[in-house]
Scaffold this motif. Sequence first.
Motif, PDB file in Angstrom:
ATOM      1  N   ASP A  29     -31.731  21.215  23.107  1.00  0.00           N
ATOM      2  CA  ASP A  29     -31.067  22.508  22.794  1.00  0.00           C
ATOM      3  C   ASP A  29     -31.580  23.568  23.436  1.00  0.00           C
ATOM      4  O   ASP A  29     -31.122  24.602  24.177  1.00  0.00           O
ATOM      5  CB  ASP A  29     -30.707  22.741  21.357  1.00  0.00           C
ATOM      6  CG  ASP A  29     -30.005  21.726  20.525  1.00  0.00           C
ATOM      7  OD1 ASP A  29     -29.204  21.121  21.275  1.00  0.00           O
ATOM      8  OD2 ASP A  29     -30.134  21.629  19.343  1.00  0.00           O
ATOM      9  N   TRP A  30     -33.030  23.828  23.296  1.00  0.00           N
ATOM     10  CA  TRP A  30     -33.649  24.788  23.926  1.00  0.00           C
ATOM     11  C   TRP A  30     -33.636  24.766  25.646  1.00  0.00           C
ATOM     12  O   TRP A  30     -33.542  25.734  26.223  1.00  0.00           O
ATOM     13  CB  TRP A  30     -35.029  25.079  23.600  1.00  0.00           C
ATOM     14  CG  TRP A  30     -35.378  25.601  22.397  1.00  0.00           C
ATOM     15  CD1 TRP A  30     -35.707  25.100  21.139  1.00  0.00           C
ATOM     16  CD2 TRP A  30     -35.209  27.001  22.051  1.00  0.00           C
ATOM     17  NE1 TRP A  30     -35.670  25.929  20.046  1.00  0.00           N
ATOM     18  CE2 TRP A  30     -35.479  26.998  20.505  1.00  0.00           C
ATOM     19  CE3 TRP A  30     -35.031  28.163  22.749  1.00  0.00           C
ATOM     20  CZ2 TRP A  30     -35.419  28.442  19.871  1.00  0.00           C
ATOM     21  CZ3 TRP A  30     -35.154  29.382  22.083  1.00  0.00           C
ATOM     22  CH2 TRP A  30     -35.404  29.430  20.666  1.00  0.00           C
TER      23      TRP A  30
ATOM     24  N   LYS B 256     -30.326  26.043  26.608  1.00  0.00           N
ATOM     25  CA  LYS B 256     -30.297  27.717  26.534  1.00  0.00           C
ATOM     26  C   LYS B 256     -31.101  28.176  27.764  1.00  0.00           C
ATOM     27  O   LYS B 256     -31.171  29.337  27.626  1.00  0.00           O
ATOM     28  CB  LYS B 256     -30.845  28.062  25.244  1.00  0.00           C
ATOM     29  CG  LYS B 256     -30.044  27.613  24.035  1.00  0.00           C
ATOM     30  CD  LYS B 256     -30.503  27.911  22.569  1.00  0.00           C
ATOM     31  CE  LYS B 256     -29.950  27.567  21.600  1.00  0.00           C
ATOM     32  NZ  LYS B 256     -30.444  27.781  20.294  1.00  0.00           N
TER      33      LYS B 256
END
Length: 80
Positions: free
Chosen positions: A58-59, A62
Amino acid sequence: MAVTIRMTRRGRTKVPFYRVVATNSRNRRDGKFLEILGTYDPLAAEGGVKLDLKRIQDWVAKGATVSDAVRDLIKRTPAA
């Protein structure tokens, strides 16, 4: 803000223990962090790597960059 996924050192002298964290790249190595993503215990008998691969992905999605040491830990972690 440039986010980096890297390790912070915990433990005491000659007994290292690391947290894998998402942090601002300008923060100190053991400074403030945004989220704990896992742990690494180099003295553990069974490797001692525990990572939340979903949160790491997820990071990265992003825009976070992953340090070389954490990238090696991810490769050593068995797929869940």
